[in-house]
Scaffold this active site. Structure first.
Site, PDB file in Angstrom:
ATOM      1  N   GLU A   8       0.788  -1.245   0.000  1.00  0.00           N
ATOM      2  CA  GLU A   8       0.000   0.000   0.000  1.00  0.00           C
ATOM      3  C   GLU A   8       0.817   1.291   0.000  1.00  0.00           C
ATOM      4  O   GLU A   8       0.637   2.148   0.865  1.00  0.00           O
ATOM      5  CB  GLU A   8      -0.962  -0.032   1.193  1.00  0.00           C
ATOM      6  CG  GLU A   8      -1.827  -1.276   1.194  1.00  0.00           C
ATOM      7  CD  GLU A   8      -2.786  -1.373   2.390  1.00  0.00           C
ATOM      8  OE1 GLU A   8      -2.670  -0.563   3.312  1.00  0.00           O
ATOM      9  OE2 GLU A   8      -3.655  -2.256   2.367  1.00  0.00           O
ATOM     10  N   GLU A  33      -6.085 -10.861  -1.417  1.00  0.00           N
ATOM     11  CA  GLU A  33      -6.878 -10.706  -0.185  1.00  0.00           C
ATOM     12  C   GLU A  33      -8.369 -10.716  -0.522  1.00  0.00           C
ATOM     13  O   GLU A  33      -9.144  -9.884  -0.062  1.00  0.00           O
ATOM     14  CB  GLU A  33      -6.492  -9.406   0.527  1.00  0.00           C
ATOM     15  CG  GLU A  33      -4.998  -9.297   0.788  1.00  0.00           C
ATOM     16  CD  GLU A  33      -4.584  -8.115   1.661  1.00  0.00           C
ATOM     17  OE1 GLU A  33      -5.459  -7.492   2.288  1.00  0.00           O
ATOM     18  OE2 GLU A  33      -3.377  -7.815   1.699  1.00  0.00           O
TER      19      GLU A  33
HETATM   20  C1  GLA Z   1      -4.997  -4.777   4.204  1.00  0.00           C
HETATM   21  C2  GLA Z   1      -3.728  -5.491   4.577  1.00  0.00           C
HETATM   22  C3  GLA Z   1      -3.993  -6.787   5.235  1.00  0.00           C
HETATM   23  C4  GLA Z   1      -5.138  -6.722   6.197  1.00  0.00           C
HETATM   24  C5  GLA Z   1      -6.345  -6.230   5.466  1.00  0.00           C
HETATM   25  C6  GLA Z   1      -7.561  -6.229   6.331  1.00  0.00           C
HETATM   26  O1  GLA Z   1      -5.511  -5.068   3.020  1.00  0.00           O
HETATM   27  O2  GLA Z   1      -2.858  -5.696   3.510  1.00  0.00           O
HETATM   28  O3  GLA Z   1      -2.842  -7.184   5.925  1.00  0.00           O
HETATM   29  O4  GLA Z   1      -4.816  -5.900   7.273  1.00  0.00           O
HETATM   30  O5  GLA Z   1      -6.068  -4.940   5.064  1.00  0.00           O
HETATM   31  O6  GLA Z   1      -7.591  -7.210   7.279  1.00  0.00           O
END
Ligand code: GLA
Length: 379
Positions: free
Chosen positions: A167, A272
């Site tokens: 990020e 994710e």
């Molecule tokens: C982000 C992070 C993850 C996690 C998610 C939500 O996307 O990359 O590690 O914290 O948020 O759980």
């Protein structure tokens, strides 16, 4: 004789009926045979899940069974984040990550490390000196190097891929003004990738982010990757988080995003995946840092997800998998952020204490209609 036979049959049939009923009670019918997800998609991509300590300390037996059956890749939800693995300057805590890695090794899984550099879940001391003042570029680079060498070095050859930087971009595609950026400068990503490569030359290295489906953020991501590649950074893949809503991103945006990164010669990882079925109070595209009180309107499915919503979720998963399958040559892995609905972070974000249904397995570990929807998408 005839009469005798008939009488015998009248005795035998009811007796058989009783035996059958007893057998059914004593030996309940085997659950309907589901093919394992990892087998269904074996020619396409790996299927991963993010795990919490209940899984890798094997307290959550049902969760362990689902993970062992359906998944061939794992990512730790939290235990390798800086705040957990390196909470104090001279203290590392490897008890949980060690178990996580052993869990994957025992099952021959592709093990992902998450994450080496992030602006969240990183203790303040990392960026400060003893007086609480920001440290110099040199000091922060030294701390970053030491952290990466210690963590990635410990699992050399055992963790197969690392989310090196998580990020780094704002929603508009500009660089996030994190402490990493402010203190080290824009080359902090390049430095982190080089340290990670030195610490474990065999590990694949990834850049991971959310909402890269937003055209401006995607353009920023493409620029960032091009710069890293031009600088000779050993980056193997990009992680598209895919924390999705029911109606966002569109199929067209997901398609264009995967294509844009694949065109750079990178492997794409869906890292994710989940689908939030609850109402949001923020607009897509905003940085979802909201914390609002829960009202019944914001938490409508406490008693269960209505059939129509369940079907809509299945349809949403099917359309996402159709896009992933279209790009099966570029996509290496599709990882779900959690195993069963009860595990999901979306029960507590962006508000605490809701009942959400974002994954393929329900709270009792049963496969939901979304499960068959994605396996049917493979046919
Ligand atoms: C982000 C992070 C993850 C996690 C998610 C939500 O996307 O990359 O590690 O914290 O948020 O759980």
């Amino acid at each position: 004789m005839r009469q005798l036979k008939a009488r015998r049959l009248r005795i035998v049939f009811p007796a058989l009926g009783v035996i059958c009923v007893l057998a059914a009670v004593t030996f309940p019918a085997a659950p309907q045979q589901q093919r394992a997800l990892k087998d269904v998609f074996k020619d396409d991509f790996k299927i991963g899940a993010a795990l919490n300590p209940g899984h890798f300390f094997e307290r959550n037996k049902l969760g362990v069974e689902i993970v062992s059956t359906h998944f061939n890749s794992i990512t730790p939800e939290n235990v390798l984040k800086w705040a957990l693995v390196h909470p104090e300057p001279k203290r590392y805590d490897f008890a949980a990550p060690d178990r996580f890695v052993e869990f994957g090794e025992r099952r021959g899984m592709f093990i992902v490390g998450h994450t080496l550099v992030w602006h969240n879940q990183t203790p303040r001391w990392v960026f400060e000196d003893e007086d609480g003042k920001p440290v110099s570029r040199e000091v922060l680079l030294q701390r970053l190097r030491e952290h990466i060498f210690t963590v990635a070095g410990r699992y050399k050859g055992r963790i197969h891929g690392w989310d090196v930087v998580n990020e780094a971009l704002n929603q508009d595609g500009t660089m996030r003004q994190s402490a990493w950026f402010k203190i080290i400068g824009p080359d902090y990503l390049e430095q982190a990738f080089r340290f990670a490569h030195e610490a474990d030359p065999s590990a694949e290295l990834y850049y991971n982010d959310y909402d890269l489906e937003l055209p401006a953020k995607r353009a920023g991501g493409v620029e960032l990757i091009k710069k890293l590649k031009a600088a000779g950074v050993p980056i193997a893949g990009v992680g598209l988080q895919n924390h999705n809503l029911m109606d966002w991103p569109s199929v067209a945006d997901e398609d264009a995003t995967i294509a844009a990164f694949a065109a750079l010669g990178l492997k794409v990882h869906i890292t994710e995946l989940d689908v939030d079925v609850l109402p949001r109070t923020t607009k897509p595209g905003a940085d979802y840092a909201v914390d609002v009180p829960v009202t019944p309107q914001l938490n409508p499915y406490v008693q269960g997800l209505p059939d129509a919503k369940q079907a809509a979720l299945a349809k949403r998963y099917a359309e996402l998998f159709q896009v992933y399958l279209k790009h099966r040559d570029a996509i290496e892995r599709v990882t779900f952020w959690g195993v069963a609905d009860g595990d999901s972070w979306l029960n507590n974000w962006p508000m605490k204490g809701r009942t959400n249904y974002p994954l393929l397995f329900d709270r009792s570990g049963k496969a939901k209609p979304a499960f068959s929807a994605i396996t049917d998408a493979r046919r």
